[in-house]
Design a protein around this motif. Structure first.
Motif, PDB file in Angstrom:
ATOM      1  N   UNK A   1       0.678  -1.278  -0.016  1.00 32.42           N
ATOM      2  CA  UNK A   1       0.074   0.104   0.027  1.00 32.42           C
ATOM      3  C   UNK A   1       0.823   1.232   0.068  1.00 32.42           C
ATOM      4  N   UNK A   2       0.249   2.383  -0.497  1.00 33.67           N
ATOM      5  CA  UNK A   2       1.170   3.601  -0.730  1.00 33.67           C
ATOM      6  C   UNK A   2       0.191   4.643  -0.451  1.00 33.67           C
ATOM      7  N   UNK A   3       0.615   5.774   0.347  1.00 28.44           N
ATOM      8  CA  UNK A   3      -0.226   7.056   0.448  1.00 28.44           C
ATOM      9  C   UNK A   3       0.529   8.019  -0.353  1.00 28.44           C
ATOM     10  N   UNK A   4      -0.148   8.879  -0.974  1.00 26.90           N
ATOM     11  CA  UNK A   4       0.504  10.103  -1.874  1.00 26.90           C
ATOM     12  C   UNK A   4       0.198  11.504  -1.076  1.00 26.90           C
ATOM     13  N   UNK A   5       1.308  12.206  -1.020  1.00 23.51           N
ATOM     14  CA  UNK A   5       1.035  13.527  -0.696  1.00 23.51           C
ATOM     15  C   UNK A   5       1.464  14.476  -1.708  1.00 23.51           C
ATOM     16  N   UNK A   6       0.627  15.606  -1.608  1.00 24.21           N
ATOM     17  CA  UNK A   6       0.747  16.477  -2.732  1.00 24.21           C
ATOM     18  C   UNK A   6       0.884  17.770  -1.715  1.00 24.21           C
ATOM     19  N   UNK A  93      -3.253  12.775  10.653  1.00 23.55           N
ATOM     20  CA  UNK A  93      -4.627  12.316  11.074  1.00 23.55           C
ATOM     21  C   UNK A  93      -5.302  12.379   9.670  1.00 23.55           C
ATOM     22  N   UNK A  94      -4.888  12.494   8.898  1.00 27.34           N
ATOM     23  CA  UNK A  94      -5.694  12.444   7.245  1.00 27.34           C
ATOM     24  C   UNK A  94      -6.483  10.956   6.999  1.00 27.34           C
ATOM     25  N   UNK A  95      -7.589  11.163   6.479  1.00 27.35           N
ATOM     26  CA  UNK A  95      -8.272   9.898   6.275  1.00 27.35           C
ATOM     27  C   UNK A  95      -8.145   9.199   4.755  1.00 27.35           C
ATOM     28  N   UNK A 141       0.551   1.982   4.845  1.00 26.84           N
ATOM     29  CA  UNK A 141      -1.127   1.608   4.414  1.00 26.84           C
ATOM     30  C   UNK A 141      -1.859   3.018   5.176  1.00 26.84           C
ATOM     31  N   UNK A 142      -1.448   3.741   5.918  1.00 29.33           N
ATOM     32  CA  UNK A 142      -2.296   4.963   6.316  1.00 29.33           C
ATOM     33  C   UNK A 142      -1.431   5.832   6.807  1.00 29.33           C
ATOM     34  N   UNK A 143      -1.864   6.955   7.269  1.00 29.52           N
ATOM     35  CA  UNK A 143      -0.848   8.311   7.358  1.00 29.52           C
ATOM     36  C   UNK A 143      -0.462   7.973   9.057  1.00 29.52           C
ATOM     37  N   UNK A 144      -1.326   7.313   9.691  1.00 30.81           N
ATOM     38  CA  UNK A 144      -0.850   7.233  10.956  1.00 30.81           C
ATOM     39  C   UNK A 144       0.448   6.502  11.175  1.00 30.81           C
TER      40      UNK A 144
END
Length: 165
Positions: A1-6, A93-95, A141-144
């Motif tokens: 899993x990945x999370x992407x930040x802009x 804390x982003x969902x 997997x999540x921003x946490x």
């Protein structure tokens, strides 16, 4: 899993206004051209967020509105001139998996430098001018699960280059 930040610094704001506070400063003419240019670049490259978290200032609100991303946006006082630690806390804390954060320097530039494992090869990354936008991926997997120096730079752009100025 990945999370992407802009990660975007607000577009160019006006200094020659009679607004009652720094928080109320609007965008100037160049800023009103820059925000849609960054959004067009994001669309073209497939960098659209699922969630926007922005400073509550007038210039960050206008930047977000002019981008016309059509996704839920939260405007928080916590990002108004926030330092790296506060930006980290808000992002953690982003969902959603693809999150855009809109804020101010010097916090945005400092955060950009410390959240990625190595900086992009771009002359303007160090000073992070108005409208500058970093796209980074995180193997989480999540921003946490976010940690410092863990992001991989995908792209970086500044409005002046996109507009040919």
């Amino acid at each position: 899993m990945t999370c992407t930040l802009i990660l975007t610094r607000h577009a160019k704001s006006a200094w020659d206004t009679n607004v009652p506070s720094d928080h109320a400063r609007p965008l100037n003419k160049r800023g009103r051209r820059s925000a849609p240019a960054i959004a067009a670049w994001m669309r073209e490259c497939g960098y659209l967020p699922d969630q926007v978290i922005s400073s509550s200032s007038q210039r960050t609100r206008e930047t977000c509105e002019l981008m016309g991303l059509g996704v839920p946006a939260t405007f928080t006082e916590r990002l108004y001139h926030a330092n790296s630690d506060m930006i980290f806390k808000v992002l953690s804390e982003a969902e959603q998996k693809r999150v855009m954060v809109i804020g101010h320097n010097p916090g945005i530039a400092a955060f950009a430098h410390t959240i990625v494992s190595s900086p992009p090869d771009h002359a303007r990354f160090d000073d992070y001018p108005t409208g500058a936008t970093l796209v980074a991926e995180f193997d989480i997997g999540s921003w946490r699960e976010l940690s410092w120096s863990s992001g991989k730079v995908i792209d970086f752009a500044v409005p002046r280059e996109l507009l040919g100025e």
